[in-house]
Scaffold this active site. Structure first.
Site, PDB file in Angstrom:
ATOM      1  N   SER A  34       0.826  -1.215   0.000  1.00 35.41           N
ATOM      2  CA  SER A  34       0.000   0.000   0.000  1.00 35.41           C
ATOM      3  C   SER A  34       0.860   1.264   0.000  1.00 35.41           C
ATOM      4  CB  SER A  34      -0.955   0.012   1.203  1.00 35.41           C
ATOM      5  OG  SER A  34      -0.252  -0.233   2.402  1.00 35.41           O
ATOM      6  N   ASP A  53       6.150   1.831  10.865  1.00 33.26           N
ATOM      7  CA  ASP A  53       6.072   0.397  11.216  1.00 33.26           C
ATOM      8  C   ASP A  53       7.298   0.051  12.059  1.00 33.26           C
ATOM      9  OD1 ASP A  53       5.910  -2.549  11.047  1.00 33.26           O
ATOM     10  OD2 ASP A  53       4.608  -2.221   9.335  1.00 33.26           O
ATOM     11  N   SER A 106       4.016   2.935  16.516  1.00 27.32           N
ATOM     12  CA  SER A 106       3.138   4.013  16.073  1.00 27.32           C
ATOM     13  C   SER A 106       2.842   5.060  17.157  1.00 27.32           C
ATOM     14  CB  SER A 106       1.852   3.389  15.513  1.00 27.32           C
ATOM     15  OG  SER A 106       0.855   4.319  15.343  1.00 27.32           O
ATOM     16  N   ASP A 123      -3.636   1.014   9.035  1.00 34.06           N
ATOM     17  CA  ASP A 123      -3.580  -0.403   8.658  1.00 34.06           C
ATOM     18  C   ASP A 123      -2.451  -1.082   9.445  1.00 34.06           C
ATOM     19  OD1 ASP A 123      -4.284  -2.723   7.313  1.00 34.06           O
ATOM     20  OD2 ASP A 123      -3.057  -2.288   5.549  1.00 34.06           O
ATOM     21  N   HIS A 126      -4.188  -4.930  14.624  1.00 37.50           N
ATOM     22  CA  HIS A 126      -5.646  -5.034  14.585  1.00 37.50           C
ATOM     23  C   HIS A 126      -6.273  -5.388  15.922  1.00 37.50           C
ATOM     24  CE1 HIS A 126      -5.070  -4.230  10.514  1.00 37.50           C
ATOM     25  NE2 HIS A 126      -5.995  -4.989   9.964  1.00 37.50           N
ATOM     26  N   HIS A 151      -8.574   0.576   7.217  1.00 38.03           N
ATOM     27  CA  HIS A 151      -8.656  -0.694   6.492  1.00 38.03           C
ATOM     28  C   HIS A 151      -9.184  -1.805   7.400  1.00 38.03           C
ATOM     29  CE1 HIS A 151      -6.696  -3.996   3.875  1.00 38.03           C
ATOM     30  NE2 HIS A 151      -7.790  -3.548   3.283  1.00 38.03           N
ATOM     31  N   ASP A 152      -9.740  -2.839   6.785  1.00 40.34           N
ATOM     32  CA  ASP A 152     -10.239  -4.023   7.501  1.00 40.34           C
ATOM     33  C   ASP A 152     -11.388  -3.695   8.450  1.00 40.34           C
ATOM     34  OD1 ASP A 152      -8.537  -5.819   6.200  1.00 40.34           O
ATOM     35  OD2 ASP A 152      -6.916  -5.430   7.614  1.00 40.34           O
TER      36      ASP A 152
HETATM   37  C1  LIG Z   1      -1.619  -5.489   7.945  1.00 40.93           C
HETATM   38  S1  LIG Z   1       0.078  -5.103   7.948  1.00 40.93           S
HETATM   39  C2  LIG Z   1       0.155  -3.705   6.878  1.00 40.93           C
HETATM   40  C3  LIG Z   1      -0.127  -4.047   5.435  1.00 40.93           C
HETATM   41  C4  LIG Z   1       0.209  -2.945   4.445  1.00 40.93           C
HETATM   42  N1  LIG Z   1      -0.488  -1.699   4.735  1.00 40.93           N
HETATM   43  C5  LIG Z   1      -0.131  -3.415   3.041  1.00 40.93           C
HETATM   44  O1  LIG Z   1      -1.231  -3.101   2.535  1.00 40.93           O
HETATM   45  O2  LIG Z   1       0.684  -4.131   2.446  1.00 40.93           O
HETATM   46  C6  LIG Z   1       0.272  -4.410   9.551  1.00 40.93           C
HETATM   47  C7  LIG Z   1       1.656  -3.861   9.881  1.00 40.93           C
HETATM   48  O3  LIG Z   1       1.527  -3.045  11.038  1.00 40.93           O
HETATM   49  C8  LIG Z   1       2.705  -3.164  11.816  1.00 40.93           C
HETATM   50  N2  LIG Z   1       2.352  -2.805  13.193  1.00 40.93           N
HETATM   51  C9  LIG Z   1       1.467  -3.415  14.018  1.00 40.93           C
HETATM   52  N3  LIG Z   1       1.368  -2.760  15.180  1.00 40.93           N
HETATM   53  C10 LIG Z   1       2.214  -1.694  15.100  1.00 40.93           C
HETATM   54  C11 LIG Z   1       2.563  -0.626  15.988  1.00 40.93           C
HETATM   55  N4  LIG Z   1       2.009  -0.512  17.206  1.00 40.93           N
HETATM   56  N5  LIG Z   1       3.478   0.270  15.576  1.00 40.93           N
HETATM   57  C12 LIG Z   1       4.055   0.179  14.356  1.00 40.93           C
HETATM   58  N6  LIG Z   1       3.743  -0.792  13.455  1.00 40.93           N
HETATM   59  C13 LIG Z   1       2.838  -1.720  13.830  1.00 40.93           C
HETATM   60  C14 LIG Z   1       3.140  -4.597  11.642  1.00 40.93           C
HETATM   61  O4  LIG Z   1       4.534  -4.711  11.884  1.00 40.93           O
HETATM   62  C15 LIG Z   1       2.732  -4.891  10.184  1.00 40.93           C
HETATM   63  O5  LIG Z   1       3.833  -4.753   9.314  1.00 40.93           O
END
Ligand SMILES: C[S@@+](CC[C@H](N)C(=O)[O-])C[C@H]1O[C@@H](n2cnc3c(N)ncnc32)[C@H](O)[C@@H]1O
Length: 191
Positions: A34, A53, A106, A123, A126, A151-152
């Site tokens: 994305s 991320d 984040s 995104d 979750h 998203h989702d």
């Molecule tokens: C669903 S994937 C993202 C997919 C991407 N947007 C795509 O469409 O290809 C979720 C990502 O969020 C990151 N993530 C989850 N919690 C996080 C946080 N608290 N801070 C930073 N990154 C986080 C994970 O490491 C993962 O790479």
């Protein structure tokens, strides 16, 4: 992300970038699928895309879970590391000059952020903790008229987890106005 959702994301990102002239921010880089959509929209408008991320993967991407990819484990550290794959994605797309990658958690990045944003795309993790943290951390940085994309979003629990849906409902309750719905992608505008 299905093609129709990706095209919708690209369309609203291009619109927000052109209209606000402000950076576009994504929470959840993963391998950059994305990100390249936001990056190309940013390139066309002469702004920059930011993507946050920690690159250690979400809950569902850990060993033993549904979305685990063994090729993304750093053998030396023994943990997921999606940063090298992300950098290859960006290089292959020729969009390195239009993206700033923010490597960290984040809420920690959001807490030190100071620039208004034209679009925030959530995104990341979750769980309620993570989705709520992303919403509370980043929406204060969204400029008036800026877009919040989640998203989702699955109103029916049978289709998926409910944390992004709860964030979406909270945004509506707090004054965001729905702009479009494409699959599980919800686009809202800040009043
Ligand atoms: C669903 S994937 C993202 C997919 C991407 N947007 C795509 O469409 O290809 C979720 C990502 O969020 C990151 N993530 C989850 N919690 C996080 C946080 N608290 N801070 C930073 N990154 C986080 C994970 O490491 C993962 O790479």
């Amino acid at each position: 992300m299905p093609v129709d959702e990706g095209l919708a994301l690209y369309g609203v990102a291009a619109e927000a970038a052109a209209r606000t002239g402000l950076p576009l921010l994504e929470v959840g880089t993963y391998c950059g699928r994305s990100t390249i959509l936001l990056a190309d929209a940013a390139r066309r408008a002469g702004v920059v895309a930011l993507t946050v991320d920690h690159h250690r993967g979400s809950e569902e991407q850990q060993p033993g879970w549904e979305y685990h990819d063994t090729s993304l484990v750093d053998p030396e550290v023994g943990r997921m590391d999606t940063l090298p794959r992300f950098r290859r994605t960006l290089h292959a797309a020729g969009l390195e000059d239009h993206v700033i990658a923010l490597v960290g958690r984040s809420p920690q990045v959001a807490a030190v952020w100071g620039t208004p944003l034209g679009l925030v795309f959530i995104d990341g993790g979750h769980t309620d903790e993570h989705a709520t943290g992303d919403y509370e951390g980043w929406t204060p940085h969204l400029a008036p008229g800026g877009l919040l994309v989640v998203h989702d979003v699955f109103p029916d629990p049978a289709d998926g987890g409910q944390a992004p849906y709860r964030v979406y409902l909270r945004a509506l309750a707090e004054g965001f106005v729905e702009v479009s719905v494409t699959g599980s992608l919800r686009v809202l505008r800040r009043g």
